[in-house]
Structures are given as structure tokens and as C-alpha cells.
Design a protein around this motif. Sequence first.
Motif, short mmCIF file in Angstrom:
data_model
loop_
_atom_site.label_atom_id
_atom_site.label_comp_id
_atom_site.label_asym_id
_atom_site.label_seq_id
_atom_site.Cartn_x
_atom_site.Cartn_y
_atom_site.Cartn_z
N GLU A 1 43.07 22.93 42.98
CA GLU A 1 43.97 24.08 43.04
C GLU A 1 43.74 24.95 41.82
OE1 GLU A 1 48.03 23.01 43.63
OE2 GLU A 1 47.59 21.63 45.29
N TYR A 2 43.55 26.25 42.06
CA TYR A 2 43.26 27.19 40.99
C TYR A 2 44.35 28.25 40.89
CZ TYR A 2 38.51 25.28 40.84
OH TYR A 2 37.43 24.45 40.72
N GLU A 3 44.53 28.74 39.69
CA GLU A 3 45.39 29.90 39.46
C GLU A 3 44.49 31.10 39.16
OE1 GLU A 3 49.22 30.19 36.89
OE2 GLU A 3 47.54 30.81 35.60
N TYR A 4 44.70 32.18 39.88
CA TYR A 4 43.92 33.41 39.70
C TYR A 4 44.75 34.42 38.91
CZ TYR A 4 40.56 31.73 43.16
OH TYR A 4 39.62 30.98 43.83
N GLU B 1 47.84 50.93 30.87
CA GLU B 1 48.47 49.65 30.51
C GLU B 1 47.87 48.53 31.36
OE1 GLU B 1 52.88 47.50 30.65
OE2 GLU B 1 52.68 49.65 31.05
N GLU B 2 47.54 47.42 30.70
CA GLU B 2 46.97 46.28 31.43
C GLU B 2 48.07 45.49 32.11
OE1 GLU B 2 43.45 43.52 30.23
OE2 GLU B 2 45.28 42.41 29.69
N VAL B 3 47.89 45.27 33.40
CA VAL B 3 48.85 44.49 34.20
C VAL B 3 48.13 43.26 34.71
CG1 VAL B 3 50.32 44.48 36.24
CG2 VAL B 3 50.09 46.57 34.88
N VAL B 4 48.76 42.08 34.52
CA VAL B 4 48.18 40.81 34.97
C VAL B 4 49.07 40.21 36.05
CG1 VAL B 4 47.45 38.49 34.32
CG2 VAL B 4 47.15 40.38 32.71
N LEU B 5 48.48 39.93 37.21
CA LEU B 5 49.20 39.29 38.31
C LEU B 5 48.57 37.94 38.61
CD1 LEU B 5 49.57 42.37 40.69
CD2 LEU B 5 51.29 41.42 39.17
N LYS B 6 49.40 36.94 38.83
CA LYS B 6 48.91 35.59 39.07
C LYS B 6 49.24 35.15 40.49
CE LYS B 6 49.68 34.24 34.23
NZ LYS B 6 50.36 33.28 33.32
N VAL C 1 40.33 45.53 37.00
CA VAL C 1 39.54 45.29 35.80
C VAL C 1 38.72 44.01 35.93
CG1 VAL C 1 39.62 44.86 33.31
CG2 VAL C 1 41.20 46.51 34.35
N GLY C 2 39.34 42.95 36.39
CA GLY C 2 38.64 41.67 36.51
C GLY C 2 39.59 40.57 36.91
N VAL C 3 39.05 39.36 37.09
CA VAL C 3 39.86 38.21 37.47
C VAL C 3 39.37 36.98 36.72
CG1 VAL C 3 38.36 37.68 39.44
CG2 VAL C 3 40.71 36.82 39.43
N GLU C 4 40.30 36.14 36.31
CA GLU C 4 40.00 34.87 35.66
C GLU C 4 40.62 33.75 36.48
OE1 GLU C 4 41.31 34.87 31.64
OE2 GLU C 4 40.00 36.53 31.03
N THR C 5 39.92 32.62 36.57
CA THR C 5 40.44 31.47 37.31
C THR C 5 40.67 30.30 36.37
OG1 THR C 5 38.20 30.72 37.82
CG2 THR C 5 39.26 32.16 39.42
N LYS C 6 41.69 29.54 36.71
CA LYS C 6 42.04 28.39 35.88
C LYS C 6 42.39 27.23 36.81
CE LYS C 6 45.56 26.78 32.59
NZ LYS C 6 46.82 27.17 31.88
#
Length: 364
Positions: free
Chosen positions: A200-203, A212-217, A230-235
Motif C-alpha cells: 500500500e502506497y501513499e501518493y 502557492e504549492e498545494v499537496v494532496l494525498k 508539479v510532480g508526485v511522490e510515493t511512499k
Amino acid sequence: MKILVGFSRIFVGILFIISGFVKLNDPLGFSYKLQEYFSAQVLNLEFLIPFSLVLAIILVVFELVLGIMLLIGYLPKFTTWSLLVMIVFFTFLTFYSAYFNKVTDCGCFGDAMPLTPWQSFTKDVVLLLLILILFLNREYITPFLAKASHRWIIFLAFMLCFTFAYYVLMHLPLIDFRPYKVGNNIQEQMTEPEGAPKDEYEYQWKFNRGGEEVVLKNSGTFPQVDGEFVGVETKLVKQGATPAINDFQLEKDGEDVTMEILDEEKLLMIVAYNLRNTEWDGYPAVKSLSEEAAAKGYRVVGLTSSGTEAQESLKNKFGLDFEFYQADETLLKTIVRSNPGILTLRRGTITQKKHWFDAEDIKL
């Protein structure tokens, strides 16, 4: 306090006996783990690597016997001091491994119960607290059974431990906890069970909205939002199930021949993880068995991590008439605790597995 000491005594004693026995069942496997700790990447004590098997046997026998000494109340001062020194050392070692991510499995319970580095460290912290209780209140450790019998019990325990260690080294582990045990099908062990939990990953989606930078998970769906992507990171948030075998790969001249070999109806597999330190005494028996197997319709293959030159040298020295295939050394050490070791397979299912010393027990 007497109750607490009594509980700690029983818990620690039994745990040390179980842990010691599991590793004594497979001293070669524990010696491989010690070699990993002694390597330049971990403790940088490479001069100890040649003595890893001797150290492994001494450590596990002492661990098991300490558990017995604690349970019967023999020499409480020596026992508690020994337990404390041992657990302090291993607590440091497991913390070092976990914090710096050096060794992924401490080998505390061998292959019977693999533990992550942080699980190992947590286990050692709990043991350290219980052993401190015993160390500070050793007057409550009263003898069990007659004191005159204690020396004989400990002497017998040492003799039985060393006899058992010799037996499994000259044959194979009495209990095989690895995925390559007799009866297992390698192809099945290489696939995840149906319905097994997945990773299971969190994006974390990043957008630029009006400077303004907005981050949605979320769990992976592209968000429908206003703004410039802008981009996406996975955890990884939860580890899913993994196949019991994920590194079984055989090659010949750079070509993957894994499934071709595993599909054989009758297969005799000679495993020699490293030909530089293989046991030469085993090859007359290997030669005789391989010739008998070939005459009865078996495909005979050798598996090694050593190069072509070492393979040809061995074949010429003993007159071996079968081909060697390349595989990872760690994989081959896991398959069988013998160098060489012998297996028979039927369409990927392991039907027999023997130390070279027991080659005559292979039924073809």
C-alpha cells in the motif's frame, strides 16, 4: 519481586533455549549471518570471517546452556552476569543494524522466525529489562533440583549440544525452515498466494495554484483540482505479502534457463555455492550418483556462483559429465547447507535433499 523474578527467569530461560536450539539446528546458517556482521560494510571485522562457524557453534551452545542454567538456578551470579553481557552486546548490535540499515535480519531465531532489524532491537530491549531485574535481584533465583545434580545437567547439556551440532554439520539441519524444504514446489514458492495483501502506497500530488504549492494525498488516483501539476511522490505505508522465493534464477552464458530446468520431469541438482572452498571429498560420490542418474533418464545439472574456469577445472579433476549453471551464492547457500549438496526434483518439486555425506541415500 519474587513473582517478577520468577516470571523473568522462566521467560528469559525458555527464550534463550528456543533461540539457541533453532540456531544450533542450523549452525552454518548462523555462521553466514555472522559473516555478514563481520563484513567491511557492517563491523569491518573481516579477520573473524574464517572463524565464523566455530564462533557460531560456541555462541549458540553457550546461549542454550545459559537458558538451562537460569532455569535450574545454577551459579546465579555467573549466569546473570553472562546474560547481561550477552544481551547488552546484542542490543547494541541490533540497534546498529536497524539504525544504519546494515543487516536486514538479525538471525536471532534463524529461518524459523525472521525478524526485521527494529523488531530484533525491540525484542532485545525487552530482554535487557527482564535480565536487569534478574541481575539486580539474583538472591531470589533459588536452585531447582538438587544442587549436586546441577553440574551433571550442565555437562550433559554441553555434550548433547556439541553432538547435535556435529550431526547437523555432517548431514543437514534436522528441521528445515527454509522455502527449499522437501515437498515444496519452487515455482509455487515464487508466486504470491491468491488474495495475498498487496503493498500500500501513499501518493503526494503537488500542484502550483497561484504561486502557492498545494499537496494532496491519496492512494493513487490523479486529483481533479485547479492548478498546474508539479510532480508526485510515493511512499510505502504498508508492506504487502512477498513470495517465499524471489531470487531463484539460473543462467547459462548470460541466458535465463530457470523455467527450462524447473520443468524437467526428472532432475538431479548438484549445488556447490562456491568451488574455491567446496569439499573435495564429496565429489567421488557425486560422480557416481550423477552417472547412475543419467543412466536412469535424469537430467543432471550443477549450480554454482563460481566462473567457467573453476567449473571446468572441477569437471576435469573428477571427470564430471554434467553442465554447471550460474546462480547467486546467497541463493545456493539457502537451498542446501552443504557444499556440495544434492537434490532431486520433479517438475520443480523438491523430492529429496541430502548432504554429500549421505549421497548413497538418494533414491533414483
